[in-house]
Scaffold this motif. Sequence first.
Motif, PDB file in Angstrom:
ATOM      1  N   UNK A 116      13.629  -2.865 -10.838  1.00 35.98           N
ATOM      2  CA  UNK A 116      12.852  -3.216 -12.026  1.00 35.98           C
ATOM      3  C   UNK A 116      13.543  -4.371 -12.733  1.00 35.98           C
ATOM      4  N   UNK A 117      12.734  -5.291 -13.238  1.00 37.08           N
ATOM      5  CA  UNK A 117      13.274  -6.415 -13.985  1.00 37.08           C
ATOM      6  C   UNK A 117      12.203  -6.893 -14.959  1.00 37.08           C
ATOM      7  N   UNK A 118      12.635  -7.639 -15.910  1.00 36.34           N
ATOM      8  CA  UNK A 118      11.708  -8.282 -16.830  1.00 36.34           C
ATOM      9  C   UNK A 118      10.788  -7.327 -17.564  1.00 36.34           C
ATOM     10  N   UNK A 119       9.616  -7.815 -17.849  1.00 31.86           N
ATOM     11  CA  UNK A 119       8.642  -7.128 -18.684  1.00 31.86           C
ATOM     12  C   UNK A 119       7.682  -6.295 -17.820  1.00 31.86           C
ATOM     13  N   UNK A 120       8.113  -5.105 -17.427  1.00 28.28           N
ATOM     14  CA  UNK A 120       7.270  -4.218 -16.638  1.00 28.28           C
ATOM     15  C   UNK A 120       7.127  -4.597 -15.183  1.00 28.28           C
ATOM     16  N   UNK A 121       7.937  -5.499 -14.709  1.00 33.15           N
ATOM     17  CA  UNK A 121       7.886  -5.904 -13.307  1.00 33.15           C
ATOM     18  C   UNK A 121       8.735  -4.951 -12.464  1.00 33.15           C
ATOM     19  N   UNK A 122       8.250  -4.676 -11.266  1.00 25.71           N
ATOM     20  CA  UNK A 122       9.008  -3.826 -10.361  1.00 25.71           C
ATOM     21  C   UNK A 122       8.604  -4.120  -8.927  1.00 25.71           C
ATOM     22  N   UNK A 123       9.443  -3.678  -8.016  1.00 27.51           N
ATOM     23  CA  UNK A 123       9.155  -3.744  -6.596  1.00 27.51           C
ATOM     24  C   UNK A 123       9.708  -2.472  -5.972  1.00 27.51           C
ATOM     25  N   UNK A 124       8.881  -1.796  -5.199  1.00 22.83           N
ATOM     26  CA  UNK A 124       9.306  -0.608  -4.455  1.00 22.83           C
ATOM     27  C   UNK A 124       9.108  -0.887  -2.974  1.00 22.83           C
ATOM     28  N   UNK A 135      14.387   8.557  10.702  1.00 29.15           N
ATOM     29  CA  UNK A 135      14.857   7.562   9.742  1.00 29.15           C
ATOM     30  C   UNK A 135      14.785   6.151  10.295  1.00 29.15           C
ATOM     31  N   UNK A 136      14.117   5.985  11.421  1.00 31.02           N
ATOM     32  CA  UNK A 136      13.925   4.665  12.001  1.00 31.02           C
ATOM     33  C   UNK A 136      12.554   4.147  11.609  1.00 31.02           C
ATOM     34  N   UNK A 137      12.443   2.857  11.490  1.00 34.04           N
ATOM     35  CA  UNK A 137      11.165   2.256  11.163  1.00 34.04           C
ATOM     36  C   UNK A 137      11.157   0.812  11.585  1.00 34.04           C
ATOM     37  N   UNK A 138       9.998   0.221  11.527  1.00 35.03           N
ATOM     38  CA  UNK A 138       9.905  -1.175  11.921  1.00 35.03           C
ATOM     39  C   UNK A 138       9.303  -2.063  10.840  1.00 35.03           C
ATOM     40  N   UNK A 139       8.808  -1.457   9.788  1.00 40.77           N
ATOM     41  CA  UNK A 139       8.210  -2.205   8.688  1.00 40.77           C
ATOM     42  C   UNK A 139       8.553  -1.510   7.369  1.00 40.77           C
ATOM     43  N   UNK A 140       8.375  -2.240   6.297  1.00 41.98           N
ATOM     44  CA  UNK A 140       8.493  -1.668   4.956  1.00 41.98           C
ATOM     45  C   UNK A 140       7.135  -1.810   4.281  1.00 41.98           C
ATOM     46  N   UNK A 141       6.686  -0.761   3.631  1.00 38.88           N
ATOM     47  CA  UNK A 141       5.527  -0.894   2.760  1.00 38.88           C
ATOM     48  C   UNK A 141       6.091  -1.253   1.394  1.00 38.88           C
ATOM     49  N   UNK A 142       5.526  -2.298   0.784  1.00 43.25           N
ATOM     50  CA  UNK A 142       6.056  -2.837  -0.460  1.00 43.25           C
ATOM     51  C   UNK A 142       4.978  -2.741  -1.533  1.00 43.25           C
ATOM     52  N   UNK A 143       5.386  -2.202  -2.675  1.00 42.18           N
ATOM     53  CA  UNK A 143       4.493  -2.041  -3.820  1.00 42.18           C
ATOM     54  C   UNK A 143       5.029  -2.866  -4.986  1.00 42.18           C
ATOM     55  N   UNK A 144       4.121  -3.568  -5.660  1.00 41.37           N
ATOM     56  CA  UNK A 144       4.483  -4.317  -6.861  1.00 41.37           C
ATOM     57  C   UNK A 144       3.425  -4.060  -7.930  1.00 41.37           C
ATOM     58  N   UNK A 145       3.739  -4.449  -9.137  1.00 41.75           N
ATOM     59  CA  UNK A 145       2.834  -4.192 -10.256  1.00 41.75           C
ATOM     60  C   UNK A 145       1.554  -5.011 -10.163  1.00 41.75           C
ATOM     61  N   UNK A 146       1.611  -6.153  -9.516  1.00 41.01           N
ATOM     62  CA  UNK A 146       0.480  -7.082  -9.576  1.00 41.01           C
ATOM     63  C   UNK A 146      -0.195  -7.353  -8.229  1.00 41.01           C
ATOM     64  N   UNK A 147       0.036  -6.499  -7.226  1.00 44.38           N
ATOM     65  CA  UNK A 147      -0.561  -6.749  -5.911  1.00 44.38           C
ATOM     66  C   UNK A 147      -0.794  -5.430  -5.189  1.00 44.38           C
ATOM     67  N   UNK A 148      -1.740  -5.416  -4.253  1.00 48.11           N
ATOM     68  CA  UNK A 148      -1.921  -4.211  -3.439  1.00 48.11           C
ATOM     69  C   UNK A 148      -0.729  -4.051  -2.491  1.00 48.11           C
ATOM     70  N   UNK A 149      -0.617  -2.890  -1.886  1.00 42.20           N
ATOM     71  CA  UNK A 149       0.506  -2.664  -0.965  1.00 42.20           C
ATOM     72  C   UNK A 149       0.484  -3.700   0.152  1.00 42.20           C
ATOM     73  N   UNK A 150       1.687  -4.072   0.574  1.00 44.60           N
ATOM     74  CA  UNK A 150       1.847  -5.043   1.650  1.00 44.60           C
ATOM     75  C   UNK A 150       2.887  -4.515   2.622  1.00 44.60           C
TER      76      UNK A 150
END
Length: 89
Positions: A68-76, A7-22
């Motif tokens: 999730x917020x707004x019109x189909x916007x999200x962040x994971x 359960x340890x990590x050093x980074x987060x992979x972030x997904x959004x509706x309008x961009x590739x994973x970061x």
Amino acid sequence: MADPRMYEGDQYVVLTADAPEQFYTEAELRNKLAELLTQASELSPELAAYPTVAERVQYLLDTGCRWEWGDGQFMEWYLVRLEKPRSWP
């Protein structure tokens, strides 16, 4: 019993509706969530119950991995470990 290092990590992979994973550090993720929270026009009752942006960010990090917020916007976001620890077999 699972090894707690799983359960340890050093980074987060972030997904959004309008961009590739970061990949974000925890500080970068906190900053991004804070930025999005200040721009959001409406907040859920759970988030609105917290008076400061910092408390809202902490709530999101403590209770889930998607907002999730707004019109189909999200962040994971998902905690990841980019390297295998040296002490593992």
